[in-house]
Design a protein around this motif. Structure first.
Motif, PDB file in Angstrom:
ATOM      1  N   SER A   2       0.837  -1.182   0.000  1.00 12.01           N
ATOM      2  CA  SER A   2       0.000   0.000   0.000  1.00 12.01           C
ATOM      3  C   SER A   2       0.871   1.231   0.000  1.00 12.01           C
ATOM      4  O   SER A   2       1.939   1.235   0.577  1.00 12.01           O
ATOM      5  CB  SER A   2      -0.896   0.040   1.239  1.00 12.01           C
ATOM      6  N   THR A  19      -3.417   1.007  -3.524  1.00  7.88           N
ATOM      7  CA  THR A  19      -2.972  -0.358  -3.239  1.00  7.88           C
ATOM      8  C   THR A  19      -2.685  -1.044  -4.562  1.00  7.88           C
ATOM      9  O   THR A  19      -3.329  -0.771  -5.577  1.00  7.88           O
ATOM     10  CB  THR A  19      -4.029  -1.161  -2.454  1.00  7.88           C
ATOM     11  N   VAL A  41       1.367  -4.477   3.848  1.00  9.36           N
ATOM     12  CA  VAL A  41       0.186  -4.974   4.549  1.00  9.36           C
ATOM     13  C   VAL A  41       0.170  -6.490   4.392  1.00  9.36           C
ATOM     14  O   VAL A  41       0.272  -7.006   3.282  1.00  9.36           O
ATOM     15  CB  VAL A  41      -1.111  -4.365   3.971  1.00  9.36           C
ATOM     16  N   THR A  49      -4.546  -8.317  10.558  1.00 10.10           N
ATOM     17  CA  THR A  49      -3.872  -7.476   9.584  1.00 10.10           C
ATOM     18  C   THR A  49      -2.688  -6.791  10.235  1.00 10.10           C
ATOM     19  O   THR A  49      -2.794  -6.240  11.321  1.00 10.10           O
ATOM     20  CB  THR A  49      -4.839  -6.412   9.021  1.00 10.10           C
ATOM     21  N   ILE A  51       0.335  -3.939   9.476  1.00  7.17           N
ATOM     22  CA  ILE A  51       0.772  -2.846   8.602  1.00  7.17           C
ATOM     23  C   ILE A  51       2.109  -2.338   9.120  1.00  7.17           C
ATOM     24  O   ILE A  51       2.261  -2.080  10.306  1.00  7.17           O
ATOM     25  CB  ILE A  51      -0.260  -1.703   8.587  1.00  7.17           C
TER      26      ILE A  51
END
Length: 85
Positions: A2, A19, A41, A49, A51
């Motif tokens: 991303s 993205t 990500v 998730t 990041i």
């Protein structure tokens, strides 16, 4: 991968989120401009998730000087979070 880019105008700051799954997009990013941020990500083993910001450090700059593109660095696993397919 991303990408978050912030573009400041006279009116108000704006943010663009992009993205992509195509690593060649990375080669056009000016990561030495602090307004441009690159994040990876992924999912943890527990399914959460995760990041993480990719920080442009001396090691990354050294590889770039030796001709390594960002897309190559990502595919080779040097930026992190390469999908296991």
């Amino acid at each position: 991968m991303s990408v978050s880019m912030v573009h400041h105008t006279m009116e108000e700051p704006r943010q663009i989120l992009l993205t992509t799954h195509n690593p060649l997009i990375l080669d056009g990013l000016p990561l030495q401009d602090d307004r441009v941020r690159l994040f990876t990500v992924s999912r943890t083993d527990a399914g959460r998730t995760s990041i993480r910001r990719v920080v442009v450090d001396e090691g990354l700059l050294e590889k770039a000087e030796r001709g390594w593109s960002l897309s190559r660095l990502w595919v080779m696993g040097h930026l992190g979070d390469v999908p296991d397919v």
